[in-house]
Design a protein around this motif. Structure first.
Motif, mmCIF file in Angstrom:
data_model
loop_
_atom_site.group_PDB
_atom_site.id
_atom_site.type_symbol
_atom_site.label_atom_id
_atom_site.label_comp_id
_atom_site.label_asym_id
_atom_site.label_seq_id
_atom_site.Cartn_x
_atom_site.Cartn_y
_atom_site.Cartn_z
ATOM 1 N N ASP A 47 1.059 -1.242 -0.042
ATOM 2 C CA ASP A 47 -0.086 0.027 0.076
ATOM 3 C C ASP A 47 0.918 1.336 -0.100
ATOM 4 O OD1 ASP A 47 -2.546 1.131 -0.011
ATOM 5 O OD2 ASP A 47 -2.496 1.590 1.931
ATOM 6 N N VAL A 48 1.923 1.289 -0.821
ATOM 7 C CA VAL A 48 2.718 2.651 -0.996
ATOM 8 C C VAL A 48 2.351 2.972 -2.608
ATOM 9 C CG1 VAL A 48 4.307 1.884 0.668
ATOM 10 C CG2 VAL A 48 4.590 1.146 -1.569
ATOM 11 N N GLU A 49 2.830 4.235 -2.847
ATOM 12 C CA GLU A 49 2.924 4.781 -4.253
ATOM 13 C C GLU A 49 4.310 5.036 -4.404
ATOM 14 O OE1 GLU A 49 1.180 5.925 -7.389
ATOM 15 O OE2 GLU A 49 0.000 5.444 -5.758
ATOM 16 N N ILE A 50 4.458 4.380 -5.627
ATOM 17 C CA ILE A 50 5.767 4.435 -6.243
ATOM 18 C C ILE A 50 5.637 5.534 -7.562
ATOM 19 C CG2 ILE A 50 7.692 2.984 -7.532
ATOM 20 C CD1 ILE A 50 7.405 2.199 -4.640
ATOM 21 N N THR A 51 6.595 6.323 -7.603
ATOM 22 C CA THR A 51 6.480 7.254 -8.924
ATOM 23 C C THR A 51 7.357 7.021 -9.990
ATOM 24 O OG1 THR A 51 8.084 8.679 -7.727
ATOM 25 C CG2 THR A 51 5.856 8.967 -7.012
ATOM 26 N N VAL A 52 7.220 7.832 -10.994
ATOM 27 C CA VAL A 52 8.200 7.602 -12.045
ATOM 28 C C VAL A 52 9.447 7.942 -11.536
ATOM 29 C CG1 VAL A 52 8.601 8.594 -14.259
ATOM 30 C CG2 VAL A 52 6.150 8.004 -13.531
ATOM 31 N N ASP A 53 9.506 8.827 -10.593
ATOM 32 C CA ASP A 53 10.779 9.340 -10.375
ATOM 33 C C ASP A 53 11.742 8.255 -9.491
ATOM 34 O OD1 ASP A 53 10.576 11.929 -11.472
ATOM 35 O OD2 ASP A 53 9.801 12.884 -9.635
ATOM 36 N N ASP A 54 10.804 7.329 -8.934
ATOM 37 C CA ASP A 54 11.360 6.206 -8.005
ATOM 38 C C ASP A 54 12.125 5.197 -9.093
ATOM 39 O OD1 ASP A 54 10.771 7.376 -5.609
ATOM 40 O OD2 ASP A 54 8.670 6.471 -5.949
ATOM 41 N N LEU A 55 11.656 5.268 -10.331
ATOM 42 C CA LEU A 55 12.044 3.903 -11.357
ATOM 43 C C LEU A 55 13.540 4.336 -11.836
ATOM 44 C CD1 LEU A 55 8.694 3.675 -12.985
ATOM 45 C CD2 LEU A 55 9.503 2.373 -11.065
ATOM 46 N N VAL A 56 14.259 4.330 -11.083
ATOM 47 C CA VAL A 56 15.688 4.383 -11.253
ATOM 48 C C VAL A 56 16.514 3.012 -10.750
ATOM 49 C CG1 VAL A 56 15.755 7.105 -11.030
ATOM 50 C CG2 VAL A 56 16.255 5.637 -9.239
ATOM 51 N N PRO A 57 17.548 2.624 -11.618
ATOM 52 C CA PRO A 57 18.242 1.435 -11.119
ATOM 53 C C PRO A 57 18.681 1.353 -9.689
ATOM 54 C CG PRO A 57 19.387 2.382 -13.181
ATOM 55 C CD PRO A 57 18.115 3.249 -12.833
ATOM 56 N N GLU A 58 19.153 2.391 -8.998
ATOM 57 C CA GLU A 58 19.600 2.307 -7.811
ATOM 58 C C GLU A 58 18.418 1.876 -6.793
ATOM 59 O OE1 GLU A 58 19.629 6.300 -8.874
ATOM 60 O OE2 GLU A 58 20.969 4.838 -10.376
ATOM 61 N N ASN A 59 17.144 2.015 -7.100
ATOM 62 C CA ASN A 59 16.136 1.619 -6.387
ATOM 63 C C ASN A 59 15.843 0.140 -6.524
ATOM 64 O OD1 ASN A 59 15.795 4.212 -4.796
ATOM 65 N ND2 ASN A 59 14.231 4.779 -6.464
ATOM 66 N N PHE A 60 16.422 -0.633 -7.592
ATOM 67 C CA PHE A 60 15.809 -1.873 -8.086
ATOM 68 C C PHE A 60 17.016 -2.844 -8.128
ATOM 69 C CE2 PHE A 60 12.081 0.617 -8.818
ATOM 70 C CZ PHE A 60 11.255 0.276 -8.301
ATOM 71 N N ASN A 61 18.146 -2.509 -7.555
ATOM 72 C CA ASN A 61 19.445 -3.171 -7.979
ATOM 73 C C ASN A 61 19.479 -4.104 -6.933
ATOM 74 O OD1 ASN A 61 20.910 -2.684 -10.297
ATOM 75 N ND2 ASN A 61 22.040 -1.130 -9.369
ATOM 76 N N SER A 62 18.858 -4.173 -5.602
ATOM 77 C CA SER A 62 18.903 -5.077 -4.770
ATOM 78 C C SER A 62 17.696 -5.300 -3.945
ATOM 79 C CB SER A 62 20.162 -4.997 -3.667
ATOM 80 O OG SER A 62 19.913 -3.756 -2.914
ATOM 81 N N VAL A 63 17.478 -6.350 -3.235
ATOM 82 C CA VAL A 63 16.532 -6.604 -2.273
ATOM 83 C C VAL A 63 16.282 -5.480 -1.359
ATOM 84 C CG1 VAL A 63 15.503 -7.844 -0.457
ATOM 85 C CG2 VAL A 63 16.169 -8.942 -2.581
ATOM 86 N N GLU A 64 17.527 -4.950 -0.772
ATOM 87 C CA GLU A 64 17.853 -4.036 0.470
ATOM 88 C C GLU A 64 17.407 -2.701 -0.307
ATOM 89 O OE1 GLU A 64 20.041 -6.395 -0.307
ATOM 90 O OE2 GLU A 64 19.651 -7.620 1.571
ATOM 91 N N ALA A 65 17.761 -2.302 -1.639
ATOM 92 C CA ALA A 65 17.233 -1.212 -2.137
ATOM 93 C C ALA A 65 16.034 -1.082 -2.276
ATOM 94 C CB ALA A 65 17.812 -1.040 -3.463
ATOM 95 N N ILE A 66 15.405 -2.049 -2.822
ATOM 96 C CA ILE A 66 13.574 -2.030 -2.813
ATOM 97 C C ILE A 66 13.077 -1.954 -1.491
ATOM 98 C CG2 ILE A 66 11.805 -3.356 -3.487
ATOM 99 C CD1 ILE A 66 13.699 -4.658 -5.672
ATOM 100 N N LEU A 67 13.816 -2.609 -0.464
ATOM 101 C CA LEU A 67 12.875 -2.451 0.833
ATOM 102 C C LEU A 67 13.083 -1.097 1.365
ATOM 103 C CD1 LEU A 67 14.347 -5.561 2.706
ATOM 104 C CD2 LEU A 67 11.838 -4.817 2.204
ATOM 105 N N ALA A 68 14.290 -0.422 1.060
ATOM 106 C CA ALA A 68 14.586 0.999 1.408
ATOM 107 C C ALA A 68 13.424 1.906 1.077
ATOM 108 C CB ALA A 68 15.961 1.297 1.114
#
Length: 75
Positions: A47-68
Motif C-alpha cells: 500500500d505504497v505509491e511508487i512514482t516515475v521518479d522512483d524508477l531508477v536502477p539504484e532503487n531496484f538493484n537489490s532487495v535491500e534497495a527495494i526495501l529502502a
C-alpha cells in the motif's frame, strides 16, 4: 516485509537468488517489464505509491534497495 518482497520478486522472475544479487538492473536480471510487474505488486501488497521518479536502477538493484524504497514511501 522482506519475505513478502522476496515472494513478489520470485514470482516475477523465478530462478534468481535475489538475496545474493546486488546489481539486478545493472546486470539485466530485471528488465523493464519485470519492474512494472514488481512495482504493481509492491503497490498492492505494501500500500505504497511508487512514482516515475522512483524508477531508477539504484532503487531496484537489490532487495535491500527495494526495501529502502518501500520504507521511504511508507513514511
Amino acid at each position: 516485509m522482506k519475505e513478502e518482497l522476496l515472494q513478489i520478486l520470485t514470482e516475477a522472475v523465478p530462478g534468481v537468488d535475489f538475496e545474493a544479487e546486488t546489481a539486478l538492473v545493472d546486470d539485466e536480471i530485471l528488465e523493464s517489464l519485470d519492474i512494472v510487474t514488481i512495482v504493481s505488486e509492491i503497490k498492492d501488497v505494501f500500500d505504497v505509491e511508487i512514482t516515475v521518479d522512483d524508477l531508477v536502477p539504484e532503487n531496484f538493484n537489490s532487495v535491500e534497495a527495494i526495501l529502502a524504497l518501500i520504507q521511504a514511501r511508507k513514511a
